[in-house]
Every structure is written in C-alpha cells, then in structure tokens.
Write a protein that holds these residues in place. Structure first.
Motif, PDB file in Angstrom:
ATOM      1  N   SER A  37      59.309  92.271  64.343  1.00 23.81           N
ATOM      2  CA  SER A  37      60.540  91.235  64.768  1.00 23.81           C
ATOM      3  C   SER A  37      60.571  90.903  65.965  1.00 23.81           C
ATOM      4  O   SER A  37      61.388  90.276  66.454  1.00 23.81           O
ATOM      5  N   THR A  38      59.858  91.994  66.527  1.00 24.90           N
ATOM      6  CA  THR A  38      60.855  92.288  68.430  1.00 24.90           C
ATOM      7  C   THR A  38      59.894  91.223  69.343  1.00 24.90           C
ATOM      8  O   THR A  38      59.401  90.264  68.910  1.00 24.90           O
ATOM      9  N   SER A  41      55.676  91.413  71.312  1.00 26.09           N
ATOM     10  CA  SER A  41      55.168  91.886  70.298  1.00 26.09           C
ATOM     11  C   SER A  41      54.293  93.339  70.205  1.00 26.09           C
ATOM     12  O   SER A  41      53.726  93.766  69.255  1.00 26.09           O
ATOM     13  N   ILE A  71      61.599  95.925  60.258  1.00 23.22           N
ATOM     14  CA  ILE A  71      61.076  95.783  62.192  1.00 23.22           C
ATOM     15  C   ILE A  71      59.617  94.384  62.050  1.00 23.22           C
ATOM     16  O   ILE A  71      59.277  93.766  63.584  1.00 23.22           O
ATOM     17  N   GLY A  72      58.473  94.229  60.707  1.00 19.63           N
ATOM     18  CA  GLY A  72      57.852  94.418  60.551  1.00 19.63           C
ATOM     19  C   GLY A  72      56.745  94.527  59.821  1.00 19.63           C
ATOM     20  O   GLY A  72      57.453  94.991  58.233  1.00 19.63           O
ATOM     21  N   ASN A  96      55.792  96.694  54.491  1.00 22.28           N
ATOM     22  CA  ASN A  96      56.632  95.791  55.576  1.00 22.28           C
ATOM     23  C   ASN A  96      57.123  97.263  55.970  1.00 22.28           C
ATOM     24  O   ASN A  96      56.584  98.686  55.325  1.00 22.28           O
TER      25      ASN A  96
END
Length: 266
Positions: A37-38, A41, A71-72, A96
């Motif tokens: 999600s940063t 990527s 976060i991902g 996740n």
C-alpha cells in the motif's frame, strides 16, 4: 470363420500418447506477486523480524494482535478475491502482510490463510524472504502433520517443537534462541510444503530462521501455548485486543470451521 467375440481385437489406430495430442495443454498459472500500500511499491523492507503464520492457533492469535498496520498482501492468482470480506477476516483465503513497530524496531507479520501447494511453495517462499522483504530473522509457525511425524500423536497431547537454520544455531553469532525452552523436532520426522520452503530459503539467504510447529491443529490449549511462547520470547510487551476473549472466540471459530469442513464430505 473367425470368432468375433473371443478373438483379440485389432490394435487401435492411435497410441495412448497420440490421444493426448488432442487435449489442449493446460495454461500455466500466473506467478504470485506482492502488492504493498506504500506509494513506492518497489520499496525494500528490512524488518528485524518476519513472522509467517500458517497454523490455525498462530493465525488466530496474530489476527487479534494490536496495534498492527495492514501494509500489503501476497496474491496467489488461483485464489480469487471474490468471497473475501472487505476487512481482514480469519475466514478469508488471503495472505495479508502487517507492520508492527515494537521497541523502535519493525516487525512484519504474514498471515497465510490458504493452503499453498508443493508446486507453489518455492515461489511463495522467495517472495516472502530475500527479495523485497529482507528480514534479519524469521519465525515460521505451522502445525505438526501427523503423517510426517515419527511417533504416536494423541489429541490429548499439547506441545510445540522447533527447527533452526545453521546460522540461527551458530555459536559464532552468540547463540540466543528466538524461542527458548523448546525441544527440537524429533529425528526421523519430516517437514514439507511451505514451511520447509521458507526454512530452506532462510538457509540459502543466510538468514537466522526458526520453524516452530505445534500440536494439535485446533484447541484452546494449543492457542494458549502459542500465545505464551510468543508473548514471552518474541513479542514481550505486546498485548492482544482488550475487547476479545481470545480463547472463547477461538473455540467458537474452531467449532464453526469443523462444521463447515464436515459439510464438504456429506
């Protein structure tokens, strides 16, 4: 006159391998991949510890661990997102990845909530360890597989044992086990699947790795054991959500899962 009933029939015009030529080859599965999600990527994460949970007790405990930040995710294309809930749920088929800041150090947690086949285990292990995620240390949490264990297993037995990479056990690095007080996996027993691939990846990348396997697969007693081991040795100072009765909720979850699993075979 030939006996058409008892005489050996003439050979087929096609050999068995020739018949397969009429079947189109199956399409290879797309490769698994990571989505973060940063904004960047392609960022490389270097956590002090990566925890990969696969067993039901460890998934349940870490799902309720707080505070942590999603976060991902690791995407396996054979598991579509349809059917998953909007918010992370233990009933989803997902993997996740969370971040947990503890004592000014980054800990990453991967909750593997689907069954990874042997053919895909190596690719998943490479994604989680050594490419975009380069941890200093790795802890893998799985369950003992009855068919791989040398010895008798009773539902009344509750235990956890471990395996470690050579670097984790090396006295040259000042050996201090990540999880203390556990016996080693008995000689003659086998670990396979994703757990073995992850531990092998740690060995190849020269990363300190520990595999902790527990028995039985379900039960309040085993989740209490995993919880105490993690809070004592790995996550000291971290608490679970205060509004969750972890053991009772796990008991309800296990019963509902057993009911759903039994319906598949009726």
């Amino acid at each position: 006159m030939d006996d058409v009933v008892t005489d050996i029939p003439p050979p087929s015009r096609f050999m068995l391998e020739d018949l397969n030529n009429f079947t189109p080859p199956s399409q290879p599965l797309p490769s698994p991949f990571l989505v973060f999600s940063t904004l960047d990527s392609s960022k490389t994460f270097r956590p002090s510890l990566l925890i990969v949970a696969m067993s039901s007790p460890s998934l349940h405990f870490l799902h309720h661990l707080s505070p942590k930040t999603l976060i991902g995710t690791l995407v396996l294309p054979e598991f579509p997102f349809s059917g998953n809930s909007m918010e992370p749920s233990l009933g989803d088929k997902s993997c996740n990845i969370y971040a947990l800041n503890h004592s000014d150090k980054l800990i990453m947690i991967a909750l593997v909530q689907y069954s990874v086949t042997a053919e895909r285990s190596r690719a998943v292990a490479k994604l989680l360890i050594g490419e975009q995620i380069i941890p200093e240390r790795v802890l893998i949490l799985d369950s003992v597989q009855r068919h791989n264990f040398r010895g008798k297993l009773s539902p009344d037995d509750v235990f956890a044992v471990k395996l470690e990479t050579s670097l984790e056990r090396s006295s040259d690095t000042g050996y201090s086990p990540l999880i203390k007080g556990l016996d080693y996996f008995p000689s003659g027993s086998v670990v396979d699947g994703l757990a073995a691939a992850l531990l092998s990846q740690c060995q190849l990348k020269k990363i300190k790795g520990t595999l902790c396997v527990s028995w039985p697969h379900f039960g309040v007693s085993v989740i209490s054991l995993i919880k105490s081991l993690l809070l004592r040795d790995v996550l000291a100072g971290i608490s679970t959500s205060s509004d969750v009765d972890l053991e009772n909720e796990y008991l309800r979850f296990s019963r509902s899962k057993d009911h759903l699993d039994s319906e598949l075979y009726t």
